[in-house]
Design a protein around this motif. Structure first.
Motif, mmCIF file in Angstrom:
data_model
loop_
_atom_site.group_PDB
_atom_site.id
_atom_site.type_symbol
_atom_site.label_atom_id
_atom_site.label_comp_id
_atom_site.label_asym_id
_atom_site.label_seq_id
_atom_site.Cartn_x
_atom_site.Cartn_y
_atom_site.Cartn_z
ATOM 1 N N SER A 1 -6.477 14.257 49.329
ATOM 2 C CA SER A 1 -5.478 13.508 47.937
ATOM 3 C C SER A 1 -3.999 13.198 48.384
ATOM 4 O O SER A 1 -3.553 13.782 49.712
ATOM 5 C CB SER A 1 -5.249 15.161 47.643
ATOM 6 N N THR B 1 0.206 8.760 48.124
ATOM 7 C CA THR B 1 -1.027 7.009 48.262
ATOM 8 C C THR B 1 -2.222 7.529 48.864
ATOM 9 O O THR B 1 -2.220 6.341 49.496
ATOM 10 C CB THR B 1 0.710 6.656 49.045
ATOM 11 N N SER C 1 -5.100 6.520 48.580
ATOM 12 C CA SER C 1 -5.803 5.604 48.689
ATOM 13 C C SER C 1 -5.066 4.026 49.709
ATOM 14 O O SER C 1 -6.491 2.668 50.016
ATOM 15 C CB SER C 1 -5.960 4.797 46.974
ATOM 16 N N SER C 2 -4.158 4.476 50.120
ATOM 17 C CA SER C 2 -3.917 3.421 50.950
ATOM 18 C C SER C 2 -4.151 4.022 52.646
ATOM 19 O O SER C 2 -3.508 2.420 52.901
ATOM 20 C CB SER C 2 -2.286 2.875 50.295
ATOM 21 N N THR D 1 -8.687 0.342 53.714
ATOM 22 C CA THR D 1 -7.986 0.262 52.310
ATOM 23 C C THR D 1 -9.387 -0.936 51.995
ATOM 24 O O THR D 1 -9.982 -1.213 50.455
ATOM 25 C CB THR D 1 -7.330 -0.263 51.720
ATOM 26 N N ARG E 1 -16.715 4.356 50.925
ATOM 27 C CA ARG E 1 -15.121 4.772 50.440
ATOM 28 C C ARG E 1 -15.113 4.944 49.576
ATOM 29 O O ARG E 1 -16.167 3.468 48.424
ATOM 30 C CB ARG E 1 -14.879 4.223 51.302
ATOM 31 N N ASP E 2 -15.617 5.241 48.465
ATOM 32 C CA ASP E 2 -15.759 5.435 46.496
ATOM 33 C C ASP E 2 -14.194 4.595 46.152
ATOM 34 O O ASP E 2 -13.703 4.013 46.623
ATOM 35 C CB ASP E 2 -15.559 6.861 46.310
ATOM 36 N N ASN E 3 -14.873 4.027 45.057
ATOM 37 C CA ASN E 3 -14.254 3.217 44.193
ATOM 38 C C ASN E 3 -12.591 3.644 44.017
ATOM 39 O O ASN E 3 -11.495 2.544 44.160
ATOM 40 C CB ASN E 3 -14.281 2.697 43.562
ATOM 41 N N ALA E 4 -12.223 4.839 44.133
ATOM 42 C CA ALA E 4 -11.375 4.937 43.841
ATOM 43 C C ALA E 4 -10.360 5.562 45.461
ATOM 44 O O ALA E 4 -8.974 5.373 45.344
ATOM 45 C CB ALA E 4 -10.639 6.805 43.035
ATOM 46 N N LYS E 5 -10.897 5.377 46.222
ATOM 47 C CA LYS E 5 -10.903 5.213 48.218
ATOM 48 C C LYS E 5 -10.575 6.166 48.604
ATOM 49 O O LYS E 5 -9.406 6.153 49.498
ATOM 50 C CB LYS E 5 -9.175 4.170 47.673
ATOM 51 N N THR E 6 -10.057 7.648 47.724
ATOM 52 C CA THR E 6 -10.464 8.458 47.927
ATOM 53 C C THR E 6 -10.677 9.891 47.994
ATOM 54 O O THR E 6 -10.406 10.974 48.977
ATOM 55 C CB THR E 6 -9.381 9.683 46.891
ATOM 56 N N THR E 7 -12.500 9.132 49.053
ATOM 57 C CA THR E 7 -13.535 9.783 49.260
ATOM 58 C C THR E 7 -14.315 9.148 50.500
ATOM 59 O O THR E 7 -13.924 7.507 49.985
ATOM 60 C CB THR E 7 -14.101 10.591 48.065
#
Length: 119
Positions: free
Chosen positions: A24, A27, A29-30, A52, A70-76
């Motif tokens: 969390s 940024t 996701s980057s 990423t 990595r999930d599509n939201a790139k946060t997990t």
């Protein structure tokens, strides 16, 4: 950036386990997200990482057995561990940095999750 790893547990040798790390931050996701592990009496070692764009990097010791995604939201970030060996037993940590998938220093670390492999 905050990181929370979970999913550890006890598994028999040859079994499988899936770890997750929720990231969390504004940024996150980057960021490059990676897994490290540390066994008792040993130094922490790089396991695998993912950029990423989906570029992955694996330590030789886990190639062909572990898969990072990595999930599509790139946060997990997930770590699917198959064909586990007793030597895979360790505390697993997720980590994040802005650039460069692979070993080396990371800027953010989560608390670890214990993986125990019984022989």
């Amino acid at each position: 950036v905050q990181l929370q790893a979970y999913g550890g547990g006890l598994v028999q040798a040859g079994g499988s386990l899936r770890l997750s790390c929720a990231a969390s931050g504004r940024t996150v996701s980057s960021y490059v997200l990676s897994w490290f592990r540390q066994a008792p009496g040993k130094e922490r070692e790089f396991v695998t990482g993912i950029s990423t764009s989906g570029t992955t990097y694996y330590a030789d010791s886990v190639k062909g057995r572990f898969t990072i995604s990595r999930d599509n939201a790139k946060t997990t970030v997930y770590l699917q561990m198959n064909s586990l060996k007793p030597e895979d037993a360790a505390v697993y940590y997720c980590a994040a940095r802005r650039f460069g998938v692979g070993p080396g220093p990371y800027d953010y670390w989560g608390e670890g999750t214990q993986v125990t492999v019984s022989s």
